[in-house]
Design a protein around this motif. Structure first.
Motif, mmCIF file in Angstrom:
data_model
loop_
_atom_site.group_PDB
_atom_site.id
_atom_site.type_symbol
_atom_site.label_atom_id
_atom_site.label_comp_id
_atom_site.label_asym_id
_atom_site.label_seq_id
_atom_site.Cartn_x
_atom_site.Cartn_y
_atom_site.Cartn_z
ATOM 1 N N SER A 112 -1.533 5.603 -8.015
ATOM 2 C CA SER A 112 -1.003 5.831 -9.359
ATOM 3 C C SER A 112 -0.415 4.519 -9.818
ATOM 4 O O SER A 112 0.698 4.157 -9.443
ATOM 5 C CB SER A 112 0.067 6.924 -9.337
ATOM 6 N N GLY A 113 -1.198 3.759 -10.589
ATOM 7 C CA GLY A 113 -0.781 2.426 -10.998
ATOM 8 C C GLY A 113 -0.756 1.511 -9.804
ATOM 9 O O GLY A 113 -1.750 1.368 -9.095
ATOM 10 N N ASP A 114 0.384 0.879 -9.538
ATOM 11 C CA ASP A 114 0.493 -0.016 -8.386
ATOM 12 C C ASP A 114 1.117 0.686 -7.197
ATOM 13 O O ASP A 114 1.536 0.033 -6.241
ATOM 14 C CB ASP A 114 1.293 -1.281 -8.751
ATOM 15 N N GLN A 115 1.214 2.057 -7.250
ATOM 16 C CA GLN A 115 1.786 2.821 -6.152
ATOM 17 C C GLN A 115 0.668 3.536 -5.385
ATOM 18 O O GLN A 115 -0.147 4.252 -5.980
ATOM 19 C CB GLN A 115 2.790 3.863 -6.662
ATOM 20 N N VAL A 116 0.645 3.331 -4.047
ATOM 21 C CA VAL A 116 -0.299 4.020 -3.172
ATOM 22 C C VAL A 116 0.484 5.100 -2.425
ATOM 23 O O VAL A 116 1.458 4.789 -1.724
ATOM 24 C CB VAL A 116 -0.960 3.037 -2.181
ATOM 25 N N GLU A 117 0.081 6.347 -2.632
ATOM 26 C CA GLU A 117 0.811 7.493 -2.069
ATOM 27 C C GLU A 117 0.059 8.031 -0.866
ATOM 28 O O GLU A 117 -1.154 8.252 -0.924
ATOM 29 C CB GLU A 117 0.979 8.581 -3.127
ATOM 30 N N ILE A 118 0.783 8.237 0.253
ATOM 31 C CA ILE A 118 0.200 8.627 1.531
ATOM 32 C C ILE A 118 0.808 9.945 1.963
ATOM 33 O O ILE A 118 2.036 10.126 1.914
ATOM 34 C CB ILE A 118 0.470 7.552 2.607
ATOM 35 N N SER A 119 -0.025 10.893 2.400
ATOM 36 C CA SER A 119 0.508 12.167 2.930
ATOM 37 C C SER A 119 -0.409 12.678 4.031
ATOM 38 O O SER A 119 -1.635 12.528 3.958
ATOM 39 C CB SER A 119 0.616 13.226 1.821
#
Length: 785
Positions: A79-86
């Motif tokens: 999301s934009g410059d954010q990489v989300e990990i789950s």
């Protein structure tokens, strides 16, 4: 990717962080089913759990292997410059049943802890970051979030991956507690099987036909039912899911036994319903065969079973009546006929018994009358009357007891008279008097049975005659001993008795009264003389009045010695009164002279009035009063002036200001006309008097008066005085308006063409304190012109 872009910024709960930005893009997503096997050989926690289930690792057959499966999910989004990990797992469960005594323990053995490593993979499968997951608790649904975080990445790389490695599942204290709890429920289940069989055997021992132990059987059934409720309840069924799996058919057998309990309860209740009648019939049989004691026992047992069983009450009342317990039989019969639901036959028998009880009371009363025991007889007749009238619809025959009651009352009256005569003969006069009065009172209360109280009155008169003779004898003895007060008291009581009971008086009674009274009167005259000499005139006069009354009462008016001494007493009182009057006259006169010297003429006049009043009240003393009269005439003018001034002060204190002004003017006029100044007194004019006064209302009234009289400067001076006295603003404004209006009315009449503004300023001098007066003056002047 540059090295500085790999720095991680952990942010918990990313999905709820509410970040605003561009729409998320999925870079990597993987969902797969994972399967593990956990063996008690290799897992110490599972080995401990297996031992609780009776398994151990000593033999291959004791080994416990749990096949566990779960779903694993891995996801990466941008999301934009954010990489989300789950990364997460869910639905962790044991895939097969683990049976112990035919019940499944798989839920209790489901792992509750997970260990793993989550690796973030970048370009060329390089591990960029590793997340160690240690001792992560699984929730009740077998789910847990392994990793949920984000990192900042300004590059355009989209080939990130996640890899979960070294996954292990473990157990916690929760597993041990769950296994132990389920073992407890399983044990209770099989224990209930044995107890259920015992309850069934216990039920067989309860025989509804065994009426001697019916109460014990009833209590035993209640105990067994409570035990069955404790043995099997809804929680046991819920915890072991017996509606799906019930190895020994416990649910069905409990329901069957519960039905049998209910059937036995119905049988006991039916026997309870018949029990009163059963006991009654057995008791009736015994009583008819002459065994009254045993019959009574069974009738009482019948009532224990049913307290309202009327036939048993009737039989017990009959037994009481037959055995001579009349009160008990009467009480039970009355309750039977008045308070119980009774069948017609029992009611008829109850009425017959009631008549028998009534007749028994009457017979006992007649027997007691014949024996001369009239009070006991009265009690029996009253019992008969009260018993009969207390039962509804019972046809009472009042003649059965009325004649007996009348006979008993006459007997009681005669006994009182006889006892009284006997006490009189024995010279026990207090007892004889008491009995005579009691007989007289009894005869008056019971006129229907006793024709007249003449005999009682005669007895009482005879008693009082003896009392009278005793009093006269006591009086003569006291007279001989010169105890005149005691003698007089005895003779007085005797005289009262003669008048109260028409007794025969002693021939010398009046003479004896005079002989006892004469020394007492002489003593009282002497006491009165001492009091007169001591100037205790109220006490002396009181004694003189008392002596006069006693002379008349005892016929000693013409006694020469008494008369002479009584005259001397009166003369002593009169002489002392004259001396007191002369002293009072002299005292008031001297006090008036002192007040006159102090120029307190009003007080001096008051003292002279008191001196003349003392002379007037004692006219027989011939006290000369010329000096006081001359002095009063001399100071009349200044005294009247000071009285008017005092009246002025009193009116001011009473808030009667207009009257106070009028009286003060009257005082000033009197001062001038009577030439009061020659007595050394000064008189201030009204305005000067008001200017020094502290009463604000009085000063205001004088200010109004001055305005009416046209004294403008005087009224204004008083208004200024009120300002200095801090007169309330509201009242001061009203006063200024009134004075302004009065001055304007006078000036408008005298000079209607005058300059009202200049005239107003003449009065107020431009003072701000008088602006209300100025304004009111101008307004009133314009209104009038």
């Amino acid at each position: 990717m540059k090295a500085h872009l790999l720095s991680l910024i952990f942010v918990s709960l990313l999905f709820w962080s509410g970040q605003a930005g561009a729409q998320s893009k999925v870079l990597y997503e993987q969902n797969r089913q994972e399967t593990f096997s956990i063996s008690s050989f290799t897992n110490a926690d599972l080995n401990a759990l297996a031992q609780q289930l009776g398994r151990d690792n000593h033999h291959r057959s004791g080994k416990l292997v749990l096949p566990v499966e779960f779903e694993q999910r891995e996801k990466i989004t941008r999301s934009g410059d954010q990489v989300e990990i789950s990364a997460s797992v869910k639905n962790v469960r044991v895939r097969e049943q683990v049976l112990f005594r035919e019940f499944d323990f798989a839920d209790a053995l489901t792992p509750t802890v997970i260990y793993a490593k989550v690796q973030l993979i970048g370009r060329e499968d390089k591990v960029l970051q590793t997340f160690d997951i240690s001792n992560k608790n699984l929730n009740q649904e077998g789910a847990a979030v392994l990793v949920q975080t984000s990192l900042k990445d300004t590059s355009d790389f989209s080939g990130y991956k996640l890899r979960v490695v070294e996954t292990k599942l473990g157990f916690s204290a929760g597993n041990h507690g769950a296994v132990q709890e389920r073992l407890t429920w399983v044990k209770r289940y099989y224990d209930s099987d044995a107890r259920l069989a015992q309850l069934s055997r216990d039920l067989q021992t309860i025989n509804p036909n065994d009426i001697d132990y019916l109460t014990a059987h009833n209590d035993r059934v209640k105990d067994l039912e409570r035990e069955l409720d404790r043995l099997y309840d809804s929680r046991l069924e819920r915890e072991l899911q017996l509606n799906h799996h019930d190895p020994i058919q416990l649910r069905r057998r409990v329901k069957d036994l519960d039905i049998r309990f209910k059937e036995r309860r119905v049988a006991l209740d039916q026997m309870w319903a018949r029990l009163p009648e059963i006991y009654y019939n057995r008791g009736l049989e015994l009583a008819l065969n002459g065994n009254s004691r045993a019959g009574r026992e069974f009738f009482e047992r019948s009532l224990q079973a049913n307290p309202a069983f009327a036939p048993s009450h009737l039989q017990l009342a009959r037994l009481d009546f037959k055995e001579g317990y009349l009160k008990e039989a009467a009480l039970r019969t009355r309750d039977l006929l008045n308070r119980m639901q009774v069948d017609p036959e029992t009611y008829r028998f109850g009425q017959e018994l009631a008549f028998d009880i009534q007749n028994a009371y009457v017979r006992q009363g007649e027997q007691l009358n014949n024996q001369g025991k009239y009070r006991q007889a009265m009690e029996q007749f009253e019992e008969a009357k009260e018993f009969c009238r207390a039962i509804a619809r019972l046809q009472c025959r009042s003649e059965l007891w009325e004649e007996g009651i009348a006979f008993a009352k006459s007997g009681i009256y005669d006994n009182l008279l006889q006892d009284g005569r006997q006490a009189l003969n024995q010279k026990n006069l207090p007892l004889a008097e008491k009995l005579a009065k009691e007989a007289q009172q009894y005869a008056r209360i019971n006129k229907t049975a006793i024709d007249s109280d003449a005999a009682a009155a005669t007895l009482l008169r005879d008693v009082q005659q003896q009392v009278y003779l005793g009093l006269m004898a006591d009086g003569r003895k006291a007279l001989q001993l010169k105890h005149y007060s005691t003698a007089l008291q005895a003779f007085e009581k005797g005289k009262t008795l003669v008048g109260g009971y028409s007794l025969t008086s002693a021939a010398d009674a009046d003479k004896l009264l005079r002989q006892a009274a004469r020394p007492i009167l002489l003593e009282k005259i002497a006491e009165g003389q001492l009091q007169a000499n001591a100037n205790k005139l109220p006490q002396a006069r009181s004694l003189a009045a008392e002596i006069t009354n006693l002379q008349i009462r005892y016929g000693l008016v013409n006694d020469k010695e008494l008369d002479g001494k009584f005259r001397a007493l009166n003369q002593g009182i009169f002489s002392q009164e004259c001396a007191n009057a002369q002293a009072a006259y002299d005292q008031h006169y001297q006090r008036s002279l002192q007040y006159s010297r102090e120029h307190k003429f009003a007080q001096a006049a008051a003292e002279l009035d008191k001196a003349l009043a003392a002379v007037k009240e004692n006219g027989g003393c011939a006290i000369p009063s010329a000096t006081a009269e001359v002095e009063l005439a001399r100071i009349d003018a200044p005294a009247h002036y000071q009285e008017l001034l005092q009246k002025t002060s009193d009116l001011i204190n009473q808030n009667k200001m207009a009257e106070a002004v009028k009286v003060y003017q009257e005082a000033s006029q009197h001062y001038a006309s009577a030439d009061v100044a020659r007595y050394g007194l000064e008189n201030a004019p009204l305005l000067a008097y008001a200017l020094t006064h502290e009463n604000k209302a009085f000063v205001a009234e004088v200010a109004r008066h001055a305005a009416v009289q046209g004294d403008a400067s005087g009224s204004l001076d008083l208004v200024k005085r009120l300002v200095s006295l801090k007169y309330t603003k509201y009242n001061l404004n009203q006063l200024q308006e009134q004075i302004g209006q009065l001055l304007a009315a006078r000036d408008a009449q005298a000079n209607p063409n005058g300059d009202y503004k200049q005239l107003a300023n003449t009065y107020t001098g431009g003072s701000k304190d008088l602006k209300k007066l100025n304004k009111a003056y101008q307004k009133q002047f314009k209104k009038l012109t």
